[in-house]
Design an enzyme around this catalytic site. Structure first.
Site, PDB file in Angstrom:
ATOM      1  N   SER A   1      -1.383  35.356   7.736  1.00 34.12           N
ATOM      2  CA  SER A   1      -0.172  34.746   7.219  1.00 34.12           C
ATOM      3  C   SER A   1       0.906  35.791   6.944  1.00 34.12           C
ATOM      4  CB  SER A   1      -0.504  33.898   5.998  1.00 34.12           C
ATOM      5  OG  SER A   1       0.401  32.835   5.888  1.00 34.12           O
ATOM      6  N   THR A   2       1.330  36.011   5.705  1.00 36.35           N
ATOM      7  CA  THR A   2       2.304  37.068   5.444  1.00 36.35           C
ATOM      8  C   THR A   2       1.749  38.421   5.866  1.00 36.35           C
ATOM      9  OG1 THR A   2       3.452  35.973   3.639  1.00 36.35           O
ATOM     10  CG2 THR A   2       3.468  38.327   3.603  1.00 36.35           C
TER      11      THR A   2
ATOM     12  N   TRP B   1       0.530  35.942   0.910  1.00 36.23           N
ATOM     13  CA  TRP B   1       1.153  35.505  -0.346  1.00 36.23           C
ATOM     14  C   TRP B   1       0.377  34.354  -0.936  1.00 36.23           C
ATOM     15  CZ3 TRP B   1       3.291  30.849  -1.928  1.00 36.23           C
ATOM     16  CH2 TRP B   1       4.150  30.893  -3.029  1.00 36.23           C
TER      17      TRP B   1
ATOM     18  N   ASP C   1      -2.800  23.388  10.817  1.00 36.78           N
ATOM     19  CA  ASP C   1      -2.240  24.240   9.773  1.00 36.78           C
ATOM     20  C   ASP C   1      -1.048  23.531   9.134  1.00 36.78           C
ATOM     21  OD1 ASP C   1      -0.918  26.248   8.284  1.00 36.78           O
ATOM     22  OD2 ASP C   1      -1.690  27.816   9.613  1.00 36.78           O
TER      23      ASP C   1
ATOM     24  N   ALA D   1      -3.288  32.978  11.631  1.00 40.36           N
ATOM     25  CA  ALA D   1      -2.414  32.024  10.935  1.00 40.36           C
ATOM     26  C   ALA D   1      -1.168  32.729  10.400  1.00 40.36           C
ATOM     27  CB  ALA D   1      -3.174  31.326   9.806  1.00 40.36           C
TER      28      ALA D   1
ATOM     29  N   HIS E   1      -4.843  26.135   7.459  1.00 46.93           N
ATOM     30  CA  HIS E   1      -4.267  27.472   7.332  1.00 46.93           C
ATOM     31  C   HIS E   1      -5.316  28.499   6.918  1.00 46.93           C
ATOM     32  CE1 HIS E   1      -1.047  30.352   6.872  1.00 46.93           C
ATOM     33  NE2 HIS E   1      -1.353  30.577   5.606  1.00 46.93           N
TER      34      HIS E   1
END
Length: 327
Positions: free
Chosen positions: A149-150, A83, A278, A174, A307
């Site tokens: 991430s997402t 995202w 992060d 991450a 991140h």
């Protein structure tokens, strides 16, 4: 491991900087940073798109058009971005791996980049099913699934819903799992106020919100950072391509989805990568827990890294990916 502190963003309060900075980039994927060491130029082993697929989109069952890129030839690696960016955030990894004998496929999540801005399906089940649709349309087999991430949540939910019959390995970078939001069962998580602040920031002025987020995402607010302005500008540009409705609804998806049971279903070799500094997805409530839930997972933590390690530590990430996939 040291606690993570979030510096203030100029022109906003300390509280807003904390809430926006820690949570607001939670799932962003990262662009290739200008400071990374230039890779040796190599010709690709075959033409782009594997010589078979001329279309750059697939259409899902609900009519959503999903854009994808398909480079190189060889063992397959898929990439799921975070995202609110697009598949372009993976270009630094995709070019490197295509040059090293792999077929690399990445798609823009619904509502992001060049995919259509659907009014439904903006949740983890929808995202995982879109990934499945791409994998099945291209008939990808024995693939390594990589998510940042997402995108890491998307990979986890894909395995939870669709299994590993087409999957050889998985990589979480991450990533947001197991779950970000604070609750009675996850007291180390971030309060719901943090994610409410993200939504408020998007509605009020999403353009400035993304500009304020970028330095935290890449650690450009840390002493000694050499992140280029171009990298920060690129982050903003990609973010602005996401639909407001889609970016807004994705906040709930990446913050409140519980991936615990999905992670327990992993039965393929898995690599977990995370930066120890992060500021977006704190390592102790994400990677450390995920590595414990995934049987036999290998975890690598980058000291002092932010991140957006796929950009700031591009060469190191690429080397670790290549070693894991070939191993």
């Amino acid at each position: 491991m040291q606690d993570i502190s979030i510096p203030s963003i100029p022109s906003v309060s300390r509280r807003d900087a904390l809430l926006w900075g820690v949570a607001a980039g939670i799932a962003a994927a990262s662009p290739a940073v200008a400071t990374a060491k230039a890779a040796e130029t190599k010709p690709l082993p075959t033409t782009l798109n594997h010589g078979k697929h001329t279309m750059s989109t697939i259409t899902t069952k609900d009519g959503t058009e999903i854009y994808y890129k398909d480079w190189g030839s060889g063992p397959v690696i898929t990439f799921s971005h975070g995202w609110p960016l697009s598949s372009d955030a993976w270009d630094g990894q995709m070019l490197f791996l295509a040059q090293n004998g792999f077929r690399v496929v990445a798609h823009d999540r619904r509502g992001h980049g060049r995919s259509s801005q659907a009014t439904s399906g903006n949740d983890m089940n929808g995202y995982a099913d879109d990934l499945a649709a791409v994998i099945e349309a291209l008939d990808l087999r024995d693939a390594t699934l990589v998510g940042h991430s997402t995108g890491g949540g998307e990979v986890a939910r894909y395995i939870g819903r669709h299994g590993t019959k087409r999957v050889a390995k998985a990589v979480l970078i991450a990533a947001v799992p197991p779950i970000m939001v604070k609750s009675a069962t996850n007291p180390e998580g971030l309060p719901i106020d943090a994610f409410d602040a993200i939504r408020a920031g998007l509605v009020k002025d999403r353009s400035q919100f993304y500009r304020d987020l970028a330095p935290l995402f890449y650690g450009a607010n840390r002493p000694g950072s050499n992140v280029s302005q171009g990298t920060l500008d690129q982050f903003w540009l990609w973010s602005m391509q996401a639909g407001l409705l889609n970016a807004y609804e994705c906040v709930k998806a990446f913050s409140e989805t519980d991936f615990t049971e999905d992670l327990k279903k992993f039965d393929v070799p898995t690599l977990v990568l995370h930066g120890e500094d992060d500021q977006i997805v704190p390592i102790k409530d994400s990677a450390v827990k995920s590595a414990r839930l995934i049987k036999g997972a290998k975890d690598i933590y980058y000291p002092g890294a932010p991140h957006g390690i796929t950009a700031t530590h591009q060469d190191q990430v690429n080397a670790d990916l290549l070693a894991f996939i070939k191993g």
